[in-house]
Design an enzyme around this catalytic site. Structure first.
Site, PDB file in Angstrom:
ATOM      1  N   GLY A   8      -8.389  -2.204  10.005  1.00 47.45           N
ATOM      2  CA  GLY A   8      -7.303  -2.993   9.435  1.00 47.45           C
ATOM      3  C   GLY A   8      -6.290  -3.305  10.526  1.00 47.45           C
ATOM      4  N   GLY A  11      -3.487  -6.365  10.595  1.00 45.75           N
ATOM      5  CA  GLY A  11      -2.482  -6.455   9.543  1.00 45.75           C
ATOM      6  C   GLY A  11      -1.093  -6.052   9.982  1.00 45.75           C
ATOM      7  CG  ASN A  95      -4.960  -1.485  -0.895  1.00 46.53           C
ATOM      8  OD1 ASN A  95      -5.329  -2.630  -0.645  1.00 46.53           O
ATOM      9  ND2 ASN A  95      -3.728  -1.089  -0.667  1.00 46.53           N
ATOM     10  CG  ASP A 151       6.852  10.243   2.313  1.00 42.46           C
ATOM     11  OD1 ASP A 151       7.266   9.091   2.088  1.00 42.46           O
ATOM     12  OD2 ASP A 151       5.739  10.660   1.932  1.00 42.46           O
ATOM     13  CG  HIS A 180       2.694   8.543   1.097  1.00 42.07           C
ATOM     14  ND1 HIS A 180       3.893   8.679   1.775  1.00 42.07           N
ATOM     15  CD2 HIS A 180       2.187   7.336   1.473  1.00 42.07           C
ATOM     16  CE1 HIS A 180       4.088   7.613   2.537  1.00 42.07           C
ATOM     17  NE2 HIS A 180       3.077   6.772   2.359  1.00 42.07           N
TER      18      HIS A 180
END
Length: 334
Positions: A8, A11, A95, A151, A180
């Site tokens: 990916g 992206g 996804n 996070d 998450h």
């Protein structure tokens, strides 16, 4: 010699992530895969004066297999980004299929590689990768990580803002456990290396917790629907990859929170299950990293009554998210 692969890579997360990995001196080879544009991204990166050799691959002519051959570490930011009003769970249908197909490629070509799952919703996509590996008989819980570092990065940054000194941000450590997405993100400010000011009200503490849990919404809104957390996520993914690679090279004592299968360290995993009061398969906890991946799952430790309430609120969502990922593979034809 270390080969890193980004699936990916063209992206919004993939390009800055690839840039950061190209600059990492621990990486000697970088392979980029996506459905479009990767040859151009690779050529662009190849002009940067760092040692890593870069190549870009597209799906035709076994591009995925070529990219993954010889991989030591694979990062998966592939998928569609969040849009305004969209929760991470909304991303699942699209996804999940993307991550499943990439996981099949990894399981059949580079089953010993460390796999860092960035594609949201991580609470479900990390189990998808694990279930694919199980079906191919190559599952090793020590080597599959759901990346929750963003996070931690947010929590550290926000604490430094409250203290009034951004220069402290890199040194501030706030454990963030759970998962998450939304309420499954549990920042343990009571365990922060730099305590919050005693003058901070309980209301402000709740707002701070909410900001960490829903920081992604803040970015989606600020970008006015044109994107989500791409740059900060790329930074977080690169940070975790760097820590893992340093540990693989022999550096001791590296600890970082990650969303892992709790059998990665059975003894530590059982302790965590007792602490949270539920038999979950996955949980984000501080883990010690080493040459084989997960060396030790650390206990959560002492938490406040407020934080215990956050844990209790997170568990139902986490259980649902995990089941969704497992069920998706159970119903898939691999």
């Amino acid at each position: 010699m270390t080969k890193a692969v980004v699936l990916g890579a063209a992206g919004g997360i993939g390009q800055p992530l690839s840039l950061l990995l190209k600059a990492n001196p621990l990486i000697s080879e970088l392979a980029l895969f996506d459905i479009v544009n990767t040859p151009g991204v690779a050529v662009d990166l190849s002009h940067i004066s760092t040692p890593a050799k870069v190549e870009g691959y597209l799906p035709p002519n076994d591009g995925l297999k070529k990219a993954l051959t010889g991989a030591d570490i694979v990062l998966i930011p592939a998928g569609i980004p969040r849009k305004p009003g969209m929760f991470r769970d909304d991303l699942f249908k699209i996804n999940a299929g993307i991550v499943r197909d990439l996981a099949v490629g990894i399981a059949t070509t580079a089953p010993k590689a460390f796999v860092l799952v960035i594609s949201n919703p991580v609470n479900s996509t990390a189990p998808i990768v694990a279930e694919v590996f199980k079906k191919h008989g190559v599952f090793d819980p020590k080597r599959i990580f759901g990346v929750t570092t963003l996070d931690v990065v947010r929590a550290s940054t926000f604490v430094s803002e409250i203290i009034g000194d951004l220069s402290l941000a890199p040194s501030i450590v706030v454990p963030v456990i759970g998962g998450h997405s939304g309420v499954t993100i549990i920042p343990l400010f009571s365990q922060s290396s730099h305590p919050l000011p005693s003058s901070l009200s309980s209301e402000d503490r709740e707002k701070l917790t909410y900001r960490v849990q829903f920081g992604g919404d803040e970015i989606v809104k600020a970008k006015d629907g044109a994107g989500s957390a791409t740059l900060s996520m790329a930074y977080a993914g690169s940070e975790f990859a760097s820590k893992l690679l340093r540990a693989v090279k022999g550096e001791k004592g590296i600890v970082a929170p990650s969303y892992v299968h709790l059998t990665a360290d059975k003894e530590g995993g059982e302790v965590v299950k007792k602490e949270i009061g539920r038999d979950l398969e996955y949980f984000s906890v501080p883990i010690e990293l080493g040459p084989e991946g997960v060396v030790k799952i650390n206990a959560i430790g002492k938490v406040t009554e407020y934080e215990q309430g956050l844990i209790a609120a997170a568990l139902p969502d986490l259980a649902t998210n995990i089941e969704k990922g497992v069920t998706f593979i159970d119903s898939s034809k691999l």
